[in-house]
Design an enzyme around this catalytic site. Structure first.
Site, PDB file in Angstrom:
ATOM      1  N   GLY A  13       0.781  -1.339   0.081  1.00 47.68           N
ATOM      2  CA  GLY A  13       0.118  -0.043   0.112  1.00 47.68           C
ATOM      3  C   GLY A  13       0.776   1.193   0.134  1.00 47.68           C
ATOM      4  N   ILE A  42       5.812  -2.546   8.232  1.00 49.41           N
ATOM      5  CA  ILE A  42       7.061  -2.426   7.335  1.00 49.41           C
ATOM      6  C   ILE A  42       6.921  -0.897   6.730  1.00 49.41           C
ATOM      7  CG2 ILE A  42       7.617  -3.305   5.031  1.00 49.41           C
ATOM      8  CD1 ILE A  42       6.588  -6.203   5.908  1.00 49.41           C
ATOM      9  N   VAL A  45       8.572   3.126   1.222  1.00 50.16           N
ATOM     10  CA  VAL A  45       9.945   3.774   1.051  1.00 50.16           C
ATOM     11  C   VAL A  45      10.110   5.196   1.442  1.00 50.16           C
ATOM     12  CG1 VAL A  45       9.469   4.286  -1.468  1.00 50.16           C
ATOM     13  CG2 VAL A  45      11.650   3.540  -0.652  1.00 50.16           C
ATOM     14  N   VAL A  47       9.784   8.173   0.011  1.00 45.95           N
ATOM     15  CA  VAL A  47      10.360   9.036  -0.935  1.00 45.95           C
ATOM     16  C   VAL A  47       9.470   8.855  -2.232  1.00 45.95           C
ATOM     17  CG1 VAL A  47      12.509   9.448  -0.206  1.00 45.95           C
ATOM     18  CG2 VAL A  47      12.034   7.512  -1.542  1.00 45.95           C
ATOM     19  N   LYS A  78       5.026  22.151 -10.632  1.00 46.10           N
ATOM     20  CA  LYS A  78       6.600  21.912 -11.173  1.00 46.10           C
ATOM     21  C   LYS A  78       6.635  22.103 -12.632  1.00 46.10           C
ATOM     22  CE  LYS A  78       9.544  17.984 -11.819  1.00 46.10           C
ATOM     23  NZ  LYS A  78       9.953  16.480 -11.677  1.00 46.10           N
ATOM     24  N   THR A 337      10.434   9.561 -12.988  1.00 52.47           N
ATOM     25  CA  THR A 337       9.830   8.601 -13.948  1.00 52.47           C
ATOM     26  C   THR A 337       9.079   7.571 -13.121  1.00 52.47           C
ATOM     27  OG1 THR A 337      11.925   7.876 -14.460  1.00 52.47           O
ATOM     28  CG2 THR A 337      11.015   9.280 -15.961  1.00 52.47           C
TER      29      THR A 337
HETATM   30  P1  FAD Z   1       6.876   1.307  -1.288  1.00 48.39           P
HETATM   31  O1  FAD Z   1       6.614   2.532  -1.101  1.00 48.39           O
HETATM   32  O2  FAD Z   1       8.063   0.494  -0.710  1.00 48.39           O
HETATM   33  O3  FAD Z   1       5.457   0.303  -0.601  1.00 48.39           O
HETATM   34  C1  FAD Z   1       5.650  -1.134  -0.627  1.00 48.39           C
HETATM   35  C2  FAD Z   1       4.308  -1.665   0.111  1.00 48.39           C
HETATM   36  O4  FAD Z   1       4.405  -2.840   0.307  1.00 48.39           O
HETATM   37  C3  FAD Z   1       4.148  -0.883   1.486  1.00 48.39           C
HETATM   38  O5  FAD Z   1       3.049  -0.674   1.929  1.00 48.39           O
HETATM   39  C4  FAD Z   1       4.586  -2.026   2.440  1.00 48.39           C
HETATM   40  O6  FAD Z   1       4.097  -2.047   3.850  1.00 48.39           O
HETATM   41  C5  FAD Z   1       4.104  -3.300   1.798  1.00 48.39           C
HETATM   42  N1  FAD Z   1       4.800  -4.409   2.080  1.00 48.39           N
HETATM   43  C6  FAD Z   1       6.038  -4.967   2.014  1.00 48.39           C
HETATM   44  N2  FAD Z   1       6.179  -6.156   2.288  1.00 48.39           N
HETATM   45  C7  FAD Z   1       5.162  -6.227   2.754  1.00 48.39           C
HETATM   46  C8  FAD Z   1       4.658  -7.612   3.722  1.00 48.39           C
HETATM   47  N3  FAD Z   1       5.470  -8.851   3.818  1.00 48.39           N
HETATM   48  N4  FAD Z   1       3.203  -7.776   4.120  1.00 48.39           N
HETATM   49  C9  FAD Z   1       2.595  -6.657   3.935  1.00 48.39           C
HETATM   50  N5  FAD Z   1       2.711  -5.558   3.178  1.00 48.39           N
HETATM   51  C10 FAD Z   1       4.235  -5.384   2.676  1.00 48.39           C
HETATM   52  N6  FAD Z   1       9.468   8.559  -8.170  1.00 48.39           N
HETATM   53  C11 FAD Z   1       9.131   9.460  -8.632  1.00 48.39           C
HETATM   54  O7  FAD Z   1       8.244   9.456  -9.480  1.00 48.39           O
HETATM   55  N7  FAD Z   1       9.595  10.872  -8.559  1.00 48.39           N
HETATM   56  C12 FAD Z   1      10.456  10.933  -7.665  1.00 48.39           C
HETATM   57  O8  FAD Z   1      11.021  12.071  -7.146  1.00 48.39           O
HETATM   58  C13 FAD Z   1      11.077   9.792  -6.909  1.00 48.39           C
HETATM   59  N8  FAD Z   1      12.277   9.912  -6.201  1.00 48.39           N
HETATM   60  C14 FAD Z   1      12.818   8.775  -5.317  1.00 48.39           C
HETATM   61  C15 FAD Z   1      13.840   8.846  -4.687  1.00 48.39           C
HETATM   62  C16 FAD Z   1      14.339   7.617  -4.237  1.00 48.39           C
HETATM   63  C17 FAD Z   1      15.723   7.846  -3.389  1.00 48.39           C
HETATM   64  C18 FAD Z   1      13.595   6.392  -4.250  1.00 48.39           C
HETATM   65  C19 FAD Z   1      14.472   5.046  -4.054  1.00 48.39           C
HETATM   66  C20 FAD Z   1      12.634   6.411  -5.358  1.00 48.39           C
HETATM   67  C21 FAD Z   1      12.134   7.650  -5.661  1.00 48.39           C
HETATM   68  N9  FAD Z   1      11.092   7.593  -6.736  1.00 48.39           N
HETATM   69  C22 FAD Z   1      10.422   8.560  -7.252  1.00 48.39           C
HETATM   70  C23 FAD Z   1      10.155   6.208  -6.788  1.00 48.39           C
HETATM   71  C24 FAD Z   1       8.981   6.046  -5.607  1.00 48.39           C
HETATM   72  O9  FAD Z   1       9.445   6.433  -4.480  1.00 48.39           O
HETATM   73  C25 FAD Z   1       8.215   4.673  -5.895  1.00 48.39           C
HETATM   74  O10 FAD Z   1       8.171   4.543  -7.424  1.00 48.39           O
HETATM   75  C26 FAD Z   1       6.962   5.092  -5.149  1.00 48.39           C
HETATM   76  O11 FAD Z   1       7.006   5.587  -3.775  1.00 48.39           O
HETATM   77  C27 FAD Z   1       6.327   3.620  -5.437  1.00 48.39           C
HETATM   78  O12 FAD Z   1       6.829   2.780  -4.336  1.00 48.39           O
HETATM   79  P2  FAD Z   1       6.087   1.271  -3.903  1.00 48.39           P
HETATM   80  O13 FAD Z   1       4.729   1.523  -3.785  1.00 48.39           O
HETATM   81  O14 FAD Z   1       6.184   0.563  -5.283  1.00 48.39           O
HETATM   82  O15 FAD Z   1       6.824   0.659  -2.808  1.00 48.39           O
END
Ligand code: FAD
Length: 492
Positions: A13, A42, A45, A47, A78, A337
């Protein structure tokens, strides 16, 4: 016989999970039963707060009111990204979202500008782009006609909260819990997720939004990962939020340092800061010290190190599982991106959603389209590192001399020789983006298109002067960015 798909489980989420849940429930909520499982323990991330213009299209699909969105996520506008010290120390340019000048049927505006530059009748390339000038002057407004091309800076956790509300209103069920293991059918397809609590969530189709862990796509399905660290060597980031010390600017700052680069993302209430670096050349402690030295404002969070590996999953869709977000790969945040790729992944999946059963052809098409899109973005990002005059540190010497993909080599050579650049079908970055970054990084073409010589010099001079004056006028008459936000959000 193919099994029809009704029950969808979204694992995770973060931004990816809630964007997927909100969009899927809004557009296919009447035929799908959607459950999202996430673990507060958990967390996310934390950011990912700078976006690019296509996000507006997703918001239109979601019927998300812009003023309410701005207020709910403390967002700012932006107009582009300022790249500082990238070409060389002390040299800056802006990659803006707007259009620079006017193209003609045979060639892009850069060819007119190149001749003008050679003749001494053109000023800086950015002077012909209203978005770029508005960014520099901290101006912004939404205008009904001939409006600026823009995106947002947003607070990622507030954005996920807003999307969650929308998703739940459209019937998405949220389960709090930690996924402990994954059950499979005999044919290797996913069957269910078993939580720490012992609860089992069974589904017909699974969307892996578990972030870098790739709990389903990798840990359960062993899909494999193409590693791109030889092209994109940064593998670490350190992030911290600070109190805002000035009115928000309408662009992201990307400031190159000795072994990576620093971001500054201005929101209404705070600033997101971070340093992306390569651990081969800089330690975490050193990165922390460098970041803290280069930010203003009181810290609102503790600096946090995030490790990553640039690359992409070998298949974005494998069996009955699609990876969306960081679980599908990570290029790096230089051109903001990632959220866009989440959006593209969701829309592509909805276009091909296997309501009547999964077809291998759908899987193949989905993976081919995604790979193609991601690889073009990858090339665009590598361009920033590779085409540089910086040779002052081992990191920059490595970037300048490293081998690059043939696809990028071709674009660079073509531009160098002829000034030409072409957008390939379904590519995110258009010609104007490539030109701004190639020239910004120090590539000057050896020739311009001969059609420009059909225009007498005095006409060329008048053509350039008129575009410059119009661009300056459009920027000048705009209100201050901060004033516009205050006015706009108060009106919601
Ligand atoms: P996450 O935010 O990691 O979410 C993972 C989810 O899975 C969480 O809800 C967690 O609780 C859940 N989860 C994991 N394991 C389990 C488990 N075992 N059981 C239950 N739940 C679990 N993107 C941009 O477009 N613009 C930016 O400026 C940008 N800057 C960034 C800077 C950095 C340094 C990084 C690393 C990334 C950046 N990104 C950026 C990318 C952006 O952060 C991600 O694309 C976005 O936040 C989506 O992350 P996610 O939802 O895939 O993962």
């Amino acid at each position: 016989m193919k099994q029809s798909i009704n029950k969808v489980i979204i694992a995770g989420g973060g931004t990816a999970g809630w964007m997927t849940a909100a969009t899927m429930s809004k557009l296919l909520g009447n035929v799908l039963d959607v459950t999202l499982v996430e673990s507060e323990q958990i967390g996310t991330v934390g950011v990912g707060e700078a976006t690019i213009p296509p996000l507006l299209t997703l918001h239109q699909l979601l019927k998300l009111n812009e003023q309410e969105f701005m207020a709910a996520t403390q967002a700012t506008f932006k107009l582009g990204i300022s790249f500082e010290n990238w070409k060389d120390v002390g040299e800056d340019y802006i990659h803006s979202f707007g259009t620079t000048g006017k193209d003609c049927w045979a060639c892009g505006f850069q060819h007119f500008w190149l001749k003008g530059h050679q003749k001494g009748i053109a000023s800086r390339y950015g002077d012909y782009c209203p978005e770029l000038l508005a960014a520099e002057q901290n101006k912004f407004a939404i205008q009904p006609k001939q409006g600026l091309n823009y995106a947002y800076h947003l607070d990622a956790s507030l954005y996920a909260k807003l999307l969650r509300q929308m998703a739940e209103q459209h019937g998405v069920k949220r389960v709090e819990g930690k996924i402990a293991s994954v059950q499979k059918h005999d044919n290797g397809y996913l069957k269910g997720l078993i939580l720490d609590s012992g609860q089992t969530l069974e589904g017909d189709f699974f969307i892996d939004c578990t972030g870098f862990r790739g709990l389903l796509i990798e840990q359960a399905l062993h899909t494999g990962y193409d590693d791109w660290t030889h092209w994109l060597p940064c593998d670490s980031a350190i992030a911290v939020q600070t109190q805002a010390t000035r009115a928000p600017i309408p662009y992201t700052r990307s400031i190159a340092h000795e072994s990576g680069w620093q971001w500054q993302i201005p929101l209404q209430h705070r600033v997101g800061n971070g340093l992306v670096y390569c651990s081969r050349y800089q330690s975490d402690d050193d990165a922390r010290e460098q970041l803290l030295k280069n930010i203003q404002g009181e810290l609102r969070t503790e600096p946090r190190v995030i490790k990553f590996q640039t690359g992409q999953r070998r298949q974005h869709w494998n069996k009955n599982c699609v990876a969306v977000g960081l679980s599908s790969g990570f290029i790096e945040p230089l051109e903001s991106t990632s959220i866009h790729l989440i959006q593209r992944g969701i829309i592509r999946l909805l276009q091909m959603f296997p309501l009547n059963g999964i077809s291998e052809h759908d899987i193949k098409e989905f993976n081919q389209q995604t790979e193609h899109e991601v690889e073009n973005i990858r090339d665009f990002i590598i361009l920033h590192y590779h085409v540089t005059e910086r040779r002052d540190t081992p990191f920059w010497r490595h970037c300048a001399s490293m081998p690059i993909p043939d696809s990028l080599k071709h674009r660079i050579e073509l531009f160098k020789e002829t000034g030409r650049v072409f957008k390939v079908p379904n590519e995110l970055f258009a010609e104007n983006s490539w030109v701004q970054v190639m020239m910004g990084q120090g590539l000057t073409p050896q020739a311009y298109h001969p059609i420009v010589d059909h225009m007498p010099d005095h006409e060329l001079e008048a053509f350039l002067a008129q575009i410059k004056a119009q661009s300056a006028h459009r920027a000048q008459q705009l209100p201050e960015h901060a004033d516009f936000i205050n006015h706009y959000c108060k009106a919601s």
